[in-house]
Structures are given as structure tokens and as C-alpha cells.
Design a protein around this motif. Structure first.
Motif, PDB file in Angstrom:
ATOM      1  N   LYS A 134      37.732  12.814   1.559  1.00 58.58           N
ATOM      2  CA  LYS A 134      37.498  14.249   1.614  1.00 58.58           C
ATOM      3  C   LYS A 134      35.995  14.498   1.694  1.00 58.58           C
ATOM      4  CE  LYS A 134      38.366  18.496  -0.847  1.00 58.58           C
ATOM      5  NZ  LYS A 134      38.897  19.128  -2.040  1.00 58.58           N
ATOM      6  N   GLU A 135      35.597  15.366   2.611  1.00 51.75           N
ATOM      7  CA  GLU A 135      34.189  15.708   2.737  1.00 51.75           C
ATOM      8  C   GLU A 135      33.808  16.710   1.664  1.00 51.75           C
ATOM      9  OE1 GLU A 135      32.678  16.796   6.567  1.00 51.75           O
ATOM     10  OE2 GLU A 135      34.103  15.495   7.582  1.00 51.75           O
ATOM     11  N   VAL A 136      32.622  16.503   1.096  1.00 51.59           N
ATOM     12  CA  VAL A 136      32.132  17.406   0.076  1.00 51.59           C
ATOM     13  C   VAL A 136      30.919  18.133   0.648  1.00 51.59           C
ATOM     14  CG1 VAL A 136      31.162  17.576  -2.241  1.00 51.59           C
ATOM     15  CG2 VAL A 136      32.920  15.876  -1.735  1.00 51.59           C
ATOM     16  N   HIS A 137      30.985  19.441   0.648  1.00 48.96           N
ATOM     17  CA  HIS A 137      29.893  20.259   1.154  1.00 48.96           C
ATOM     18  C   HIS A 137      29.270  21.020  -0.005  1.00 48.96           C
ATOM     19  CE1 HIS A 137      30.942  19.588   5.360  1.00 48.96           C
ATOM     20  NE2 HIS A 137      32.201  19.708   4.995  1.00 48.96           N
ATOM     21  N   THR A 138      27.977  20.864  -0.164  1.00 47.53           N
ATOM     22  CA  THR A 138      27.310  21.635  -1.208  1.00 47.53           C
ATOM     23  C   THR A 138      26.934  22.998  -0.648  1.00 47.53           C
ATOM     24  OG1 THR A 138      25.181  20.696  -0.593  1.00 47.53           O
ATOM     25  CG2 THR A 138      26.386  19.581  -2.333  1.00 47.53           C
ATOM     26  N   GLN A 139      27.088  23.997  -1.467  1.00 44.79           N
ATOM     27  CA  GLN A 139      26.779  25.356  -1.044  1.00 44.79           C
ATOM     28  C   GLN A 139      25.266  25.568  -1.030  1.00 44.79           C
ATOM     29  OE1 GLN A 139      28.851  27.752   0.023  1.00 44.79           O
ATOM     30  NE2 GLN A 139      30.525  26.288  -0.114  1.00 44.79           N
ATOM     31  N   THR A 140      24.781  26.229   0.002  1.00 49.78           N
ATOM     32  CA  THR A 140      23.373  26.576   0.111  1.00 49.78           C
ATOM     33  C   THR A 140      23.271  28.087   0.066  1.00 49.78           C
ATOM     34  OG1 THR A 140      23.005  24.660   1.512  1.00 49.78           O
ATOM     35  CG2 THR A 140      21.312  26.343   1.530  1.00 49.78           C
TER      36      THR A 140
END
Length: 190
Positions: A3-9
Motif C-alpha cells: 500500500k502506498e503511503v502519502h503524507t499530507q502537505t
């Protein structure tokens, strides 16, 4: 499948990212063939734009723009190849070098450099012969000799030979090539 993890900007973080200093351009990284390729590329772009403009806006296209653009593309391709030889960016398979002993990898890399130089010597000779055969041909839509294009390809092969000799000497002095240590040739701009 992971699963790809995207950090919020946040918008504020994004806005502050533009405050970083822009990287400085180092013009010493570029050689004569780079600038010549850039000029020919923009000449080709101008011809393509002129062809588009005259065909679709004026409804009366210039026939010569296509031939000049094609010939410029030939120049861009071959001079771009000179750039690739200089910076060792041609397509290459280096996975084998990770599985064989370092001394054998060194011998194999030297062999690859010698074969590349031999290829360019042969290509120069073939282009010289070809230019001699078609020396009297004219372009179809412009009253210019076709050998302008063929001489540019010959010059590009000569430059590729010259650059491959330079790369070979650099590899010998350094003790390794891009095939043996590709990570050493990755440029990271600051």
C-alpha cells in the motif's frame, strides 16, 4: 502488493517550498555539441511551427518546412548521441556487473569500451563512403545539397568516436566505468 503511503502537505508547506534558493546553472557542464544541438532543435521547432501556421492558419503550407524539419531532426538525434556518449547515458545493461567478481567486471568494462570505439570507427568509415556515393544529390524542395545532412552525421560519428576515447581514458584513470558503479554517475542537483 504494498500500500502506498502519502503524507499530507499543507498549503503553507507548499508555499514555503518556493522560498528555497533556485539551483545555480553550471554552464561548464555543457560542451559544444550541446549548444549546437540546442540551436538545431530550435531551428527544427521553428520550421514545425511555421509549417503548422501556414497549413492551418493561412491554409497554404510551405513545402520546404517539412524537409528542413526532418533534416534538423536527424542532426538533433546524432548530435544528441554525442552528448550521450560524453556523459555515458546510452542504454546499457549493468546487472551482470553486480554478480561477477570485480576484476572480471573491470576486464569486461574495458572490452565494452573498446568495442564501442571500434563501432564508431566503423560507422565513421561507412558514413565517409556513403557521403562519397550520394555527394551530388539535391534536397527535394530546397535547392541545397543533401550532403549537408550526411556530413553532419559523419561529424557526429567522429565526435562520438572522440568522446568515446575520452570516456575510455577517464574510465582507465578512474578505475571503474558506469557499468561497474552506476551509482557514482548519478548527479543530484542541489
Amino acid at each position: 502488493m504494498t500500500k502506498e503511503v502519502h503524507t499530507q502537505t499543507t498549503a503553507e508547506e507548499l508555499a514555503h517550498s518556493f522560498e528555497d534558493a533556485a539551483p545555480t546553472a553550471n554552464l561548464s557542464d555543457y560542451a559544444v555539441e550541446d549548444w549546437l544541438t540546442l540551436i538545431i532543435f530550435w531551428l527544427m521547432t521553428g520550421c514545425v511551427f511555421l509549417q503548422f501556421f501556414t497549413r492551418y492558419v493561412l491554409n497554404n503550407s510551405y513545402a520546404w518546412t517539412e524537409e528542413i524539419a526532418i533534416n534538423c531532426l536527424i542532426g538533433v538525434v546524432f548530435l544528441g548521441s554525442v552528448m550521450c556518449v560524453r556523459v555515458s547515458r546510452h542504454i546499457q545493461v549493468d546487472v551482470l556487473y553486480h554478480y561477477i567478481p570485480a576484476p572480471l567486471a573491470r576486464v569486461l568494462a574495458i572490452f565494452v569500451d573498446l568495442v564501442r570505439m571500434g563501432f564508431f570507427v566503423y560507422a565513421c568509415w561507412l558514413m565517409w563512403r556513403y557521403v562519397d556515393i550520394v555527394a551530388d544529390e539535391q534536397m527535394v524542395t530546397v535547392d541545397l545539397p543533401r550532403n549537408i545532412v550526411f556530413y553532419s552525421v559523419l561529424v557526429a560519428f567522429v565526435l562520438m568516436l572522440f568522446r568515446s576515447i575520452q570516456v575510455f581514458i577517464s574510465n582507465l584513470r578512474r578505475g571503474y566505468s558506469v557499468l561497474e558503479r552506476p551509482e557514482e554517475f548519478q548527479k543530484v542537483e542541489d
